[in-house]
Design a protein around this motif. Structure first.
Motif, short mmCIF file in Angstrom:
data_model
loop_
_atom_site.label_atom_id
_atom_site.label_comp_id
_atom_site.label_asym_id
_atom_site.label_seq_id
_atom_site.Cartn_x
_atom_site.Cartn_y
_atom_site.Cartn_z
N GLU A 30 15.76 -39.72 11.36
CA GLU A 30 15.81 -40.16 12.74
C GLU A 30 17.25 -40.28 13.24
N THR A 31 18.06 -39.28 12.98
CA THR A 31 19.39 -39.19 13.55
C THR A 31 19.30 -38.08 14.58
N SER A 32 19.76 -38.36 15.79
CA SER A 32 19.60 -37.34 16.81
C SER A 32 20.89 -37.14 17.60
N ILE A 33 20.94 -36.02 18.31
CA ILE A 33 22.07 -35.70 19.17
C ILE A 33 21.51 -35.28 20.53
N THR A 34 22.38 -35.24 21.50
CA THR A 34 22.03 -34.73 22.82
C THR A 34 22.80 -33.44 23.02
N ILE A 35 22.12 -32.44 23.52
CA ILE A 35 22.76 -31.16 23.81
C ILE A 35 22.59 -30.90 25.30
N ALA A 36 23.71 -30.72 25.98
CA ALA A 36 23.67 -30.47 27.42
C ALA A 36 23.33 -29.00 27.66
N LEU A 37 22.11 -28.76 28.07
CA LEU A 37 21.64 -27.40 28.35
C LEU A 37 21.15 -27.33 29.79
N PRO A 38 21.14 -26.13 30.36
CA PRO A 38 20.62 -26.00 31.73
C PRO A 38 19.14 -26.36 31.77
N PRO A 39 18.64 -26.78 32.93
CA PRO A 39 17.22 -27.15 33.03
C PRO A 39 16.28 -26.00 32.66
N VAL A 40 16.68 -24.78 32.98
CA VAL A 40 15.91 -23.60 32.60
C VAL A 40 16.82 -22.74 31.74
N LEU A 41 16.40 -22.48 30.52
CA LEU A 41 17.24 -21.70 29.61
C LEU A 41 17.25 -20.22 29.98
N PRO A 42 18.37 -19.55 29.73
CA PRO A 42 18.38 -18.08 29.83
C PRO A 42 17.40 -17.52 28.80
N PRO A 43 17.13 -16.22 28.88
CA PRO A 43 16.17 -15.61 27.94
C PRO A 43 16.61 -15.73 26.48
N ARG A 44 15.61 -15.70 25.60
CA ARG A 44 15.87 -15.64 24.16
C ARG A 44 15.83 -14.18 23.74
N VAL A 45 16.68 -13.84 22.77
CA VAL A 45 16.78 -12.47 22.29
C VAL A 45 16.60 -12.47 20.77
N VAL A 46 15.78 -11.57 20.28
CA VAL A 46 15.58 -11.43 18.83
C VAL A 46 16.85 -10.82 18.25
N VAL A 47 17.47 -11.53 17.29
CA VAL A 47 18.69 -11.03 16.65
C VAL A 47 18.47 -10.71 15.18
N GLN A 48 17.41 -11.26 14.62
CA GLN A 48 16.99 -10.98 13.25
C GLN A 48 15.49 -11.22 13.22
N PRO A 49 14.79 -10.64 12.27
CA PRO A 49 13.35 -10.92 12.20
C PRO A 49 13.09 -12.42 12.11
N GLY A 50 12.29 -12.93 13.05
CA GLY A 50 11.94 -14.34 13.06
C GLY A 50 13.00 -15.27 13.64
N ILE A 51 14.11 -14.72 14.14
CA ILE A 51 15.18 -15.55 14.71
C ILE A 51 15.57 -15.02 16.07
N GLN A 52 15.52 -15.91 17.05
CA GLN A 52 15.96 -15.58 18.40
C GLN A 52 17.15 -16.46 18.74
N VAL A 53 17.99 -15.99 19.65
CA VAL A 53 19.10 -16.79 20.14
C VAL A 53 18.99 -16.83 21.66
N VAL A 54 19.36 -17.96 22.24
CA VAL A 54 19.36 -18.09 23.69
C VAL A 54 20.63 -17.43 24.21
N GLU A 55 20.48 -16.55 25.18
CA GLU A 55 21.62 -15.80 25.72
C GLU A 55 22.60 -16.68 26.48
N ASP A 56 23.88 -16.30 26.37
CA ASP A 56 24.96 -16.76 27.25
C ASP A 56 25.15 -18.27 27.34
N LEU A 57 25.05 -18.98 26.22
CA LEU A 57 25.33 -20.42 26.21
C LEU A 57 26.65 -20.66 25.48
N ASP A 58 27.34 -21.73 25.85
CA ASP A 58 28.57 -22.10 25.15
C ASP A 58 28.27 -22.58 23.74
#
Length: 139
Positions: A30-58
């Motif tokens: 129960e250790t948590s962090i806050t991540i400042a993300l936009p209310p609507v995320l950009p698209p996710r892109v498959v970069v490896q089988p079973g793994i996607q990354v959200v585009e264009d985030l810092d």
């Protein structure tokens, strides 16, 4: 059961909870962090089988196994919904493919640029093969 027996059972249950320590479930603390993300995320892109990354985030935000994943230093956090709390996960419970990704590799990731780089790499390899083939036949 007498009132004293009921109180003893209740006291034993409270003591067991207190002695158990922090709440923990299969590698998730129960250790948590806050991540400042936009209310609507950009698209996710498959970069490896079973793994996607959200585009264009810092910050690198992955999606795998029904969870969003983010790394802070050597620590990994996950959330079912990217707007929810991000909970720490022990390294052994982080998907192997995620642990192998070098930090920063997908920061500010853009599919179009990635695709262009992949195509350029394919073309370079093709030219190398052709050149090697010609050298072999010229000998």
């Amino acid at each position: 059961m007498t009132m004293n027996q009921k109180l003893s059972v209740a006291a034993a249950m409270v003591a067991a909870v207190i002695l158990a320590g922090p709440l923990r479930a299969e590698g998730v603390f129960e250790t948590s962090i806050t991540i400042a993300l936009p209310p609507v995320l950009p698209p996710r892109v498959v970069v490896q089988p079973g793994i996607q990354v959200v585009e264009d985030l810092d910050e690198e935000v992955f999606f795998s196994g029904g969870w969003y994943w983010a790394r802070r230093g050597d620590l990994w956090y996950r959330a079912r919904d990217y707007r929810a709390r991000w909970i720490y996960v022990e390294p052994r419970f982080v998907p192997y493919g995620l642990r192998r990704i070098p930090p920063g590799q997908y920061r500010r990731f853009r599919k179009a640029e990635w695709k262009a780089a992949r195509e350029a790499e394919k073309e370079r390899r093709k030219e190398e093969r052709e050149e090697k083939h010609h050298r072999h036949h010229d000998d």
